[in-house]
Design a protein around this motif. Sequence first.
Motif, PDB file in Angstrom:
ATOM      1  N   ALA A  17      -3.728  -1.409  14.892  1.00  0.00           N
ATOM      2  CA  ALA A  17      -3.644  -0.654  13.644  1.00  0.00           C
ATOM      3  C   ALA A  17      -3.418  -1.617  12.482  1.00  0.00           C
ATOM      4  O   ALA A  17      -2.833  -2.683  12.668  1.00  0.00           O
ATOM      5  CB  ALA A  17      -2.504   0.365  13.696  1.00  0.00           C
ATOM      6  N   ILE A  18      -3.906  -1.207  11.324  1.00  0.00           N
ATOM      7  CA  ILE A  18      -3.808  -2.037  10.114  1.00  0.00           C
ATOM      8  C   ILE A  18      -3.351  -1.158   8.969  1.00  0.00           C
ATOM      9  O   ILE A  18      -3.742   0.022   8.886  1.00  0.00           O
ATOM     10  CB  ILE A  18      -5.178  -2.646   9.767  1.00  0.00           C
ATOM     11  N   ILE A  19      -2.565  -1.728   8.084  1.00  0.00           N
ATOM     12  CA  ILE A  19      -2.174  -1.026   6.868  1.00  0.00           C
ATOM     13  C   ILE A  19      -2.364  -1.951   5.676  1.00  0.00           C
ATOM     14  O   ILE A  19      -2.031  -3.145   5.736  1.00  0.00           O
ATOM     15  CB  ILE A  19      -0.719  -0.504   6.955  1.00  0.00           C
ATOM     16  N   TYR A  20      -2.944  -1.401   4.622  1.00  0.00           N
ATOM     17  CA  TYR A  20      -3.020  -2.134   3.369  1.00  0.00           C
ATOM     18  C   TYR A  20      -1.770  -1.757   2.589  1.00  0.00           C
ATOM     19  O   TYR A  20      -1.602  -0.595   2.189  1.00  0.00           O
ATOM     20  CB  TYR A  20      -4.279  -1.782   2.581  1.00  0.00           C
ATOM     21  N   THR A  21      -0.897  -2.711   2.398  1.00  0.00           N
ATOM     22  CA  THR A  21       0.409  -2.402   1.833  1.00  0.00           C
ATOM     23  C   THR A  21       0.345  -2.032   0.356  1.00  0.00           C
ATOM     24  O   THR A  21       1.318  -1.522  -0.185  1.00  0.00           O
ATOM     25  CB  THR A  21       1.358  -3.589   2.021  1.00  0.00           C
ATOM     26  N   GLY A  22      -0.801  -2.292  -0.288  1.00  0.00           N
ATOM     27  CA  GLY A  22      -0.927  -1.951  -1.696  1.00  0.00           C
ATOM     28  C   GLY A  22      -0.986  -0.457  -1.963  1.00  0.00           C
ATOM     29  O   GLY A  22      -0.480   0.021  -2.977  1.00  0.00           O
ATOM     30  N   ASP A  23      -1.634   0.294  -1.016  1.00  0.00           N
ATOM     31  CA  ASP A  23      -1.762   1.728  -1.252  1.00  0.00           C
ATOM     32  C   ASP A  23      -1.554   2.562   0.005  1.00  0.00           C
ATOM     33  O   ASP A  23      -1.884   3.747   0.036  1.00  0.00           O
ATOM     34  CB  ASP A  23      -3.127   2.057  -1.872  1.00  0.00           C
ATOM     35  N   ASP A  24      -1.047   1.945   1.073  1.00  0.00           N
ATOM     36  CA  ASP A  24      -0.760   2.639   2.328  1.00  0.00           C
ATOM     37  C   ASP A  24      -2.000   3.101   3.070  1.00  0.00           C
ATOM     38  O   ASP A  24      -1.890   3.939   3.979  1.00  0.00           O
ATOM     39  CB  ASP A  24       0.162   3.840   2.107  1.00  0.00           C
ATOM     40  N   SER A  25      -3.178   2.585   2.726  1.00  0.00           N
ATOM     41  CA  SER A  25      -4.360   2.919   3.518  1.00  0.00           C
ATOM     42  C   SER A  25      -4.169   2.397   4.940  1.00  0.00           C
ATOM     43  O   SER A  25      -3.688   1.280   5.125  1.00  0.00           O
ATOM     44  CB  SER A  25      -5.609   2.282   2.911  1.00  0.00           C
ATOM     45  N   THR A  26      -4.555   3.210   5.907  1.00  0.00           N
ATOM     46  CA  THR A  26      -4.364   2.827   7.302  1.00  0.00           C
ATOM     47  C   THR A  26      -5.679   2.872   8.069  1.00  0.00           C
ATOM     48  O   THR A  26      -6.579   3.652   7.738  1.00  0.00           O
ATOM     49  CB  THR A  26      -3.336   3.727   7.999  1.00  0.00           C
ATOM     50  N   TYR A  27      -5.745   2.045   9.093  1.00  0.00           N
ATOM     51  CA  TYR A  27      -6.945   1.946   9.918  1.00  0.00           C
ATOM     52  C   TYR A  27      -6.494   1.799  11.364  1.00  0.00           C
ATOM     53  O   TYR A  27      -5.504   1.116  11.642  1.00  0.00           O
ATOM     54  CB  TYR A  27      -7.781   0.733   9.497  1.00  0.00           C
TER      55      TYR A  27
END
Length: 128
Positions: free
Chosen positions: A49-59
């Motif tokens: 799992a991945i999260i973009y910490t700038g906007d909480d987008s998750t993958y």
Amino acid sequence: QVELVESGGGSVQAGGSLRLSCVASGYSSSSNCMAWFRQAPGKEREGVAIIYTGDDSTYYTDSLKGRFTISQDNAKNTVYLQMNSLKPEDTAMYYCAARRSRLCGGPGSWMSGHYHYWGQGTQVTVSS
């Protein structure tokens, strides 16, 4: 000096849950990709799992979607992995990783070689 420290692993029975934590020090996790990878004995390391910490987008990797949830607490510089309905095949060493990039959803984000920082790992063992 950047350090990622994982915790929360352990041994559980199938169907159980665990929450992994990754605390980043010497590194601001804001606006970067933070990820969980895992590696089982004899297998390649795979992205979970991945999260973009700038906007909480998750993958998520498709096979784990719905059971695992990645989240973050920016104030604590901590990323979490909530794992539910665990199966024996989830048994692996779980690693936290950080990548200085805002492009967290592309194919490159699933490649371990694209990450700049790694934790030491925390073991998860699921028994049947």
